[in-house]
Enzyme design. Structure first.
Site, PDB file in Angstrom:
ATOM      1  N   GLU A   9     -12.730 -30.676  -1.628  1.00 33.15           N
ATOM      2  CA  GLU A   9     -12.865 -30.424  -3.346  1.00 33.15           C
ATOM      3  C   GLU A   9     -12.004 -29.305  -3.776  1.00 33.15           C
ATOM      4  O   GLU A   9     -11.258 -29.114  -4.772  1.00 33.15           O
ATOM      5  CB  GLU A   9     -13.991 -30.190  -3.725  1.00 33.15           C
ATOM      6  CG  GLU A   9     -14.981 -31.629  -3.548  1.00 33.15           C
ATOM      7  CD  GLU A   9     -16.591 -31.475  -3.851  1.00 33.15           C
ATOM      8  OE1 GLU A   9     -16.865 -30.390  -3.971  1.00 33.15           O
ATOM      9  OE2 GLU A   9     -17.229 -32.523  -3.702  1.00 33.15           O
ATOM     10  N   HIS A  61     -21.273 -28.976 -11.135  1.00 33.18           N
ATOM     11  CA  HIS A  61     -20.905 -29.505  -9.959  1.00 33.18           C
ATOM     12  C   HIS A  61     -20.714 -28.314  -9.092  1.00 33.18           C
ATOM     13  O   HIS A  61     -20.253 -27.476  -8.927  1.00 33.18           O
ATOM     14  CB  HIS A  61     -19.609 -30.147  -9.599  1.00 33.18           C
ATOM     15  CG  HIS A  61     -19.047 -30.641  -8.396  1.00 33.18           C
ATOM     16  ND1 HIS A  61     -19.788 -31.809  -7.843  1.00 33.18           N
ATOM     17  CD2 HIS A  61     -18.411 -30.135  -7.459  1.00 33.18           C
ATOM     18  CE1 HIS A  61     -19.274 -32.087  -6.622  1.00 33.18           C
ATOM     19  NE2 HIS A  61     -18.639 -30.964  -6.448  1.00 33.18           N
ATOM     20  N   PHE A  67     -22.692 -45.788 -11.506  1.00 30.07           N
ATOM     21  CA  PHE A  67     -22.644 -44.994 -12.524  1.00 30.07           C
ATOM     22  C   PHE A  67     -21.063 -44.462 -12.432  1.00 30.07           C
ATOM     23  O   PHE A  67     -20.916 -43.671 -13.266  1.00 30.07           O
ATOM     24  CB  PHE A  67     -23.586 -43.751 -12.512  1.00 30.07           C
ATOM     25  CG  PHE A  67     -23.601 -43.231 -11.152  1.00 30.07           C
ATOM     26  CD1 PHE A  67     -22.765 -42.176 -10.891  1.00 30.07           C
ATOM     27  CD2 PHE A  67     -24.626 -43.455 -10.246  1.00 30.07           C
ATOM     28  CE1 PHE A  67     -22.726 -41.440  -9.707  1.00 30.07           C
ATOM     29  CE2 PHE A  67     -24.741 -42.978  -9.191  1.00 30.07           C
ATOM     30  CZ  PHE A  67     -23.755 -41.897  -8.568  1.00 30.07           C
ATOM     31  N   TYR A  85     -14.121 -37.713  -7.219  1.00 34.78           N
ATOM     32  CA  TYR A  85     -15.370 -38.200  -7.329  1.00 34.78           C
ATOM     33  C   TYR A  85     -15.193 -39.778  -6.416  1.00 34.78           C
ATOM     34  O   TYR A  85     -16.185 -40.789  -6.536  1.00 34.78           O
ATOM     35  CB  TYR A  85     -16.097 -38.682  -8.321  1.00 34.78           C
ATOM     36  CG  TYR A  85     -17.042 -37.473  -8.692  1.00 34.78           C
ATOM     37  CD1 TYR A  85     -18.069 -36.880  -8.270  1.00 34.78           C
ATOM     38  CD2 TYR A  85     -16.701 -37.096 -10.260  1.00 34.78           C
ATOM     39  CE1 TYR A  85     -18.651 -35.801  -8.695  1.00 34.78           C
ATOM     40  CE2 TYR A  85     -17.256 -35.948 -10.717  1.00 34.78           C
ATOM     41  CZ  TYR A  85     -18.159 -35.362 -10.116  1.00 34.78           C
ATOM     42  OH  TYR A  85     -18.975 -34.379 -10.581  1.00 34.78           O
ATOM     43  N   ASN A 135     -25.139 -33.175 -16.254  1.00 37.32           N
ATOM     44  CA  ASN A 135     -25.911 -32.121 -15.633  1.00 37.32           C
ATOM     45  C   ASN A 135     -25.096 -30.827 -15.555  1.00 37.32           C
ATOM     46  O   ASN A 135     -25.617 -30.007 -14.498  1.00 37.32           O
ATOM     47  CB  ASN A 135     -26.463 -32.855 -14.320  1.00 37.32           C
ATOM     48  CG  ASN A 135     -25.468 -33.493 -13.323  1.00 37.32           C
ATOM     49  OD1 ASN A 135     -24.228 -32.987 -13.735  1.00 37.32           O
ATOM     50  ND2 ASN A 135     -26.026 -33.698 -12.467  1.00 37.32           N
ATOM     51  N   LYS A 191     -19.148 -28.509 -16.085  1.00 37.09           N
ATOM     52  CA  LYS A 191     -18.913 -29.863 -16.740  1.00 37.09           C
ATOM     53  C   LYS A 191     -18.550 -29.741 -17.999  1.00 37.09           C
ATOM     54  O   LYS A 191     -19.064 -28.676 -18.706  1.00 37.09           O
ATOM     55  CB  LYS A 191     -19.931 -30.930 -16.198  1.00 37.09           C
ATOM     56  CG  LYS A 191     -20.116 -31.007 -14.717  1.00 37.09           C
ATOM     57  CD  LYS A 191     -21.132 -32.064 -14.271  1.00 37.09           C
ATOM     58  CE  LYS A 191     -21.146 -32.454 -12.939  1.00 37.09           C
ATOM     59  NZ  LYS A 191     -21.740 -33.376 -12.387  1.00 37.09           N
TER      60      LYS A 191
END
Ligand code: ADP
Ligand code: MG
Length: 141
Positions: free
Chosen positions: A128, A117, A59, A51, A114, A11
């Site tokens: 994905e 992914h 969020f 997503y 974080n 990320k």
């Protein structure tokens, strides 16, 4: 166990911290191989579609803002039990709860930012992977 493929993303926070190398090393040292990779700055359309499963979560807007805030490294990882293995190496979503030695424990700042992914099941791995890569872009070892 079977040979699987899974989608991994480093990320924007991981790319900014310049820790692509150690993260890929962790994958390789644990039996996962990179079989496709590209750096990209995601469009909002790409991040929202990727997503979509989270679109009702509070969020979601913050997540899309973050994922489009800078370049990411998109990868397909391949290996024995790759989906669960990648999740194990990543650690818990919230770095405060992530096990010692996991990628999120080592590098992540918060539950939102974080660092990595990873797909969570065979169906999500297939969706994905195809969201970002065409079959011909993936070169199995
Ligand atoms: P994971 O990435 O571990 O599979 P989820 O699928 O639950 O976790 O969530 C997707 C991503 O959404 C997380 O990796 C994180 O970037 C973000 N996220 C999850 N929960 C929160 C939260 N409570 N606050 C902000 N961002 C979150
Ligand atoms: Mg998830």
């Amino acid at each position: 166990m079977a040979i699987e493929q899974t989608l991994s993303i480093i990320k924007p926070d991981g790319v900014k911290k310049n820790v692509i190398g150690p993260i890929i090393t962790k994958f390789e040292e644990n039996g996962l191989s990179v079989v496709a990779a590209k750096m990209q700055k995601l469009s909002r359309h790409q991040a929202e579609g990727f997503y979509a499963v989270h679109k009702e979560r509070p969020f979601f807007g913050e997540l899309v803002d973050f994922m489009t805030s800078g370049p990411v490294l998109l990868m397909v990882l391949e290996g024995e039990n790759a989906i669960a293995k990648n999740r194990e190496l990543m650690g818990a979503t919230n770095p405060a709860e992530a096990a010692e030695g996991t990628i999120r424990k080592m590098y992540a700042a918060s539950i939102g930012e974080n660092t990595v992914h990873g797909s969570d099941a065979p169906e999500t791995a297939a969706f994905e992977t195809s969201w970002f890569f065409k079959g011909g872009d993936i070169v199995s070892h």
